[in-house]
Design an enzyme around this catalytic site. Structure first.
Site, PDB file in Angstrom:
ATOM      1  N   SER A 169       0.837  -1.208   0.000  1.00 37.63           N
ATOM      2  CA  SER A 169       0.000   0.000   0.000  1.00 37.63           C
ATOM      3  C   SER A 169       0.867   1.251   0.000  1.00 37.63           C
ATOM      4  O   SER A 169       1.947   1.270   0.606  1.00 37.63           O
ATOM      5  CB  SER A 169      -0.889  -0.001   1.251  1.00 37.63           C
ATOM      6  OG  SER A 169      -1.435   1.279   1.477  1.00 37.63           O
ATOM      7  N   GLN A 191       0.805  -0.384  -4.803  1.00 33.80           N
ATOM      8  CA  GLN A 191      -0.506   0.259  -4.940  1.00 33.80           C
ATOM      9  C   GLN A 191      -0.323   1.766  -4.837  1.00 33.80           C
ATOM     10  O   GLN A 191       0.406   2.258  -3.975  1.00 33.80           O
ATOM     11  CB  GLN A 191      -1.438  -0.257  -3.832  1.00 33.80           C
ATOM     12  CG  GLN A 191      -2.816   0.401  -3.809  1.00 33.80           C
ATOM     13  CD  GLN A 191      -2.863   1.602  -2.887  1.00 33.80           C
ATOM     14  OE1 GLN A 191      -2.202   1.621  -1.847  1.00 33.80           O
ATOM     15  NE2 GLN A 191      -3.630   2.615  -3.242  1.00 33.80           N
ATOM     16  N   TYR A 229      -1.961   5.743  -4.584  1.00 31.72           N
ATOM     17  CA  TYR A 229      -2.969   6.792  -4.496  1.00 31.72           C
ATOM     18  C   TYR A 229      -2.348   7.994  -5.188  1.00 31.72           C
ATOM     19  O   TYR A 229      -1.134   8.195  -5.105  1.00 31.72           O
ATOM     20  CB  TYR A 229      -3.279   7.137  -3.038  1.00 31.72           C
ATOM     21  CG  TYR A 229      -4.111   6.098  -2.323  1.00 31.72           C
ATOM     22  CD1 TYR A 229      -5.368   5.742  -2.797  1.00 31.72           C
ATOM     23  CD2 TYR A 229      -3.648   5.493  -1.159  1.00 31.72           C
ATOM     24  CE1 TYR A 229      -6.138   4.793  -2.129  1.00 31.72           C
ATOM     25  CE2 TYR A 229      -4.413   4.545  -0.491  1.00 31.72           C
ATOM     26  CZ  TYR A 229      -5.657   4.203  -0.982  1.00 31.72           C
ATOM     27  OH  TYR A 229      -6.415   3.278  -0.321  1.00 31.72           O
ATOM     28  N   THR A 265      -5.422   2.634  -7.395  1.00 26.34           N
ATOM     29  CA  THR A 265      -6.725   2.486  -6.747  1.00 26.34           C
ATOM     30  C   THR A 265      -7.640   3.606  -7.227  1.00 26.34           C
ATOM     31  O   THR A 265      -7.345   4.782  -7.027  1.00 26.34           O
ATOM     32  CB  THR A 265      -6.555   2.524  -5.214  1.00 26.34           C
ATOM     33  OG1 THR A 265      -5.715   1.427  -4.853  1.00 26.34           O
ATOM     34  CG2 THR A 265      -7.882   2.407  -4.495  1.00 26.34           C
ATOM     35  N   LYS A 302      -7.412  -0.804  -9.807  1.00 25.45           N
ATOM     36  CA  LYS A 302      -8.059  -1.537  -8.701  1.00 25.45           C
ATOM     37  C   LYS A 302      -9.325  -0.807  -8.271  1.00 25.45           C
ATOM     38  O   LYS A 302      -9.263   0.382  -7.932  1.00 25.45           O
ATOM     39  CB  LYS A 302      -7.095  -1.631  -7.515  1.00 25.45           C
ATOM     40  CG  LYS A 302      -7.695  -2.228  -6.252  1.00 25.45           C
ATOM     41  CD  LYS A 302      -6.621  -2.448  -5.205  1.00 25.45           C
ATOM     42  CE  LYS A 302      -7.157  -3.085  -3.945  1.00 25.45           C
ATOM     43  NZ  LYS A 302      -7.897  -2.151  -3.102  1.00 25.45           N
ATOM     44  N   HIS A 327     -12.868  -2.445  -2.466  1.00 25.20           N
ATOM     45  CA  HIS A 327     -12.014  -1.918  -1.406  1.00 25.20           C
ATOM     46  C   HIS A 327     -12.391  -2.539  -0.048  1.00 25.20           C
ATOM     47  O   HIS A 327     -12.418  -1.866   0.979  1.00 25.20           O
ATOM     48  CB  HIS A 327     -12.155  -0.394  -1.344  1.00 25.20           C
ATOM     49  CG  HIS A 327     -10.933   0.339  -0.857  1.00 25.20           C
ATOM     50  ND1 HIS A 327     -10.260   1.256  -1.635  1.00 25.20           N
ATOM     51  CD2 HIS A 327     -10.262   0.321   0.315  1.00 25.20           C
ATOM     52  CE1 HIS A 327      -9.244   1.772  -0.945  1.00 25.20           C
ATOM     53  NE2 HIS A 327      -9.226   1.208   0.247  1.00 25.20           N
TER      54      HIS A 327
HETATM   55  C1  FNR Z   1      -7.642  -1.977   2.598  1.00 24.63           C
HETATM   56  N1  FNR Z   1      -7.667  -1.832   1.226  1.00 24.63           N
HETATM   57  C2  FNR Z   1      -6.792  -0.958   0.619  1.00 24.63           C
HETATM   58  N2  FNR Z   1      -6.783  -0.832  -0.727  1.00 24.63           N
HETATM   59  C3  FNR Z   1      -5.918  -0.005  -1.333  1.00 24.63           C
HETATM   60  O1  FNR Z   1      -5.936   0.095  -2.555  1.00 24.63           O
HETATM   61  N3  FNR Z   1      -5.013   0.716  -0.595  1.00 24.63           N
HETATM   62  C4  FNR Z   1      -4.957   0.644   0.753  1.00 24.63           C
HETATM   63  O2  FNR Z   1      -4.138   1.285   1.396  1.00 24.63           O
HETATM   64  C5  FNR Z   1      -5.893  -0.198   1.398  1.00 24.63           C
HETATM   65  N4  FNR Z   1      -5.916  -0.291   2.758  1.00 24.63           N
HETATM   66  C6  FNR Z   1      -6.757  -1.182   3.368  1.00 24.63           C
HETATM   67  C7  FNR Z   1      -6.711  -1.328   4.747  1.00 24.63           C
HETATM   68  C8  FNR Z   1      -7.498  -2.288   5.366  1.00 24.63           C
HETATM   69  C9  FNR Z   1      -7.414  -2.458   6.850  1.00 24.63           C
HETATM   70  C10 FNR Z   1      -8.366  -3.102   4.596  1.00 24.63           C
HETATM   71  C11 FNR Z   1      -9.213  -4.168   5.246  1.00 24.63           C
HETATM   72  C12 FNR Z   1      -8.431  -2.939   3.235  1.00 24.63           C
HETATM   73  C13 FNR Z   1      -8.525  -2.716   0.398  1.00 24.63           C
HETATM   74  C14 FNR Z   1      -7.803  -4.015   0.079  1.00 24.63           C
HETATM   75  O3  FNR Z   1      -6.779  -3.812  -0.845  1.00 24.63           O
HETATM   76  C15 FNR Z   1      -8.743  -5.064  -0.527  1.00 24.63           C
HETATM   77  O4  FNR Z   1      -9.444  -4.489  -1.598  1.00 24.63           O
HETATM   78  C16 FNR Z   1      -9.726  -5.639   0.497  1.00 24.63           C
HETATM   79  O5  FNR Z   1      -9.110  -5.811   1.736  1.00 24.63           O
HETATM   80  C17 FNR Z   1     -10.271  -6.961   0.011  1.00 24.63           C
HETATM   81  O6  FNR Z   1     -11.217  -7.456   0.870  1.00 24.63           O
HETATM   82  P1  FNR Z   1     -10.910  -8.538   2.034  1.00 24.63           P
HETATM   83  O7  FNR Z   1      -9.994  -9.583   1.457  1.00 24.63           O
HETATM   84  O8  FNR Z   1     -10.301  -7.780   3.154  1.00 24.63           O
HETATM   85  O9  FNR Z   1     -12.267  -9.071   2.344  1.00 24.63           O
END
Ligand code: FNR
Length: 364
Positions: A106, A128, A130, A156, A232, A256
């Protein structure tokens, strides 16, 4: 008692984490309908196994953007992993390297691009992104990822702002003061520890991320990097077609972890329409709610080339750092292998679309 499935680790982690970190990791947007749907929806798809197909020798490996990986499951980017364990992202990256699969770092990580590259030099790593209003901030991340040997950029697209996560607002969630956003220096790395109102994370995002983000920025990204670009957060056939048109290399069907806008469908539900719209033109991956091997099999049958999961790797970290993360991946490897074996698939090419069907088929 032995831990035998992802839920065992989840339960352990939820019982042990301090409330504000637990809530940040587990919560979703709004009333959390979509959080529930992500997991529940898998149950609405049924497997139609085929038998008498000699599954004595199996191979669950696959190829993604030209790179061979040992199984069709990788680690989704989740922010601030050092809140789960002091080794944070480095531990997860090492576990992914040991498992022979992809680790996505991330932007908002608590270990830097360089630290992760050093921890897992031979692992397949993606960054990833932003996009910050100050484009130089993003450009700097991209150049560092290229230098550090990362193999793709994951933009993302679903976060012009952060979702309304009620528990974080209630807890005034902030990064613990001993941690920082490790990819940045000074203000950008510390700002999240310093504000006093609402959720510090939301303030950070609102003040620094660029809400004007549009398809033009995808064009910009293509011009400034030689790395493959993956979008994403695609949730519709319309956006998937635009992604193909603009010429990115892949998309992750993702909501997400249901943390952005509540009420969006489960990702497994939208996979069929996206896969139909895209065909073989670009690679399709998915994440959201994946908890067991059969979920991966279902996603592959419905059109994903590979699958990612986020929260389960955090639960593994809480349980035991790199060791816990490895256990999570190995449990999933076994379950995926079982799912292949018991549905009559010796390898990925044996999985066909008609092996998974929506439950409504059986109630007609
Ligand atoms: C995320 N996700 C996420 N996505 C992203 O593009 N950048 C990020 O910094 C984050 N940070 C993040 C923190 C936490 C605590 C969670 C739970 C999720 C989304 C992540 O990449 C992903 O899309 C989801 O976590 C997928 O779902 P599951 O596997 O957690 O059910």
């Amino acid at each position: 008692m032995a831990f035998v499935c992802i839920e065992d680790y989840e339960k352990y982690a939820l019982e042990r984490l301090p409330a504000s970190i637990r809530d940040y990791y587990k919560s979703g947007a709004g009333e959390e309908f979509s959080v529930k749907w992500n997991r529940e929806a898998f149950k609405n798809y049924r497997i139609r196994p085929r038998f008498l197909r000699d599954v004595s020798k199996r191979d669950i490996s696959t190829t993604v953007l030209g790179h061979k990986i040992s199984m069709p499951l990788g680690v989704a980017p989740t922010a601030m992993q050092r809140m789960a364990h002091p080794d944070g992202e480095c531990a997860n990256a090492k576990a992914a390297q040991a498992a022979g699969t992809i680790f996505i770092l991330s932007t908002l990580s608590t270990s830097s691009i360089e630290e992760v590259a050093e921890a897992a030099p031979n692992g397949l790593k993606w960054l990833q992104l932003y996009i910050y209003t100050d484009r130089d901030v993003t450009l700097n991340l991209i150049k560092r990822a290229e230098r550090a040997g990362f193999k793709a950029l994951v933009l993302t697209i679903d976060a012009p702002f952060f979702g309304n996560r009620r528990p974080d607002l209630r807890n005034k969630f902030a990064l613990p003061s001993h941690l920082r956003f490790a990819n940045f220096q000074g203000d950008l790395s510390q700002r999240i520890n310093t504000s006093r109102t609402g959720s510090d994370l939301n303030e950070y995002v609102t003040s620094l991320f660029d809400p004007t983000l549009s398809w033009d920025d995808v064009e910009w990204l293509k011009k400034i990097t030689t790395l493959p670009i993956i979008l994403k957060g695609v949730l519709t056939a319309e956006d998937a077609r635009l992604a193909v048109e603009i010429g990115v290399d892949g998309i992750i069907v993702s909501n997400h972890g249901a943390r952005q806008i509540d009420g969006v469908p489960a990702t497994i539900e939208v996979l069929p329409e996206i896969s139909k719209a895209v065909g073989d033109k670009i690679e399709i991956y998915m994440d959201g709610g994946v908890m067991q091997g059969i979920d991966v099999l279902k996603a592959l049958a419905l059109g994903a080339k590979m699958v990612f999961f986020g929260r389960p790797m955090l639960w593994g970290l809480v349980y035991g750092g790199e060791k816990g993360a490895r256990e999570i991946l190995e449990i999933m490897r076994k379950e995926i292998d079982f799912a292949f074996a018991l549905s009559g698939c010796a390898s990925i090419k044996d999985i066909s679309r008609n092996m998974v069907i929506h439950a409504s088929y059986y109630s007609r």
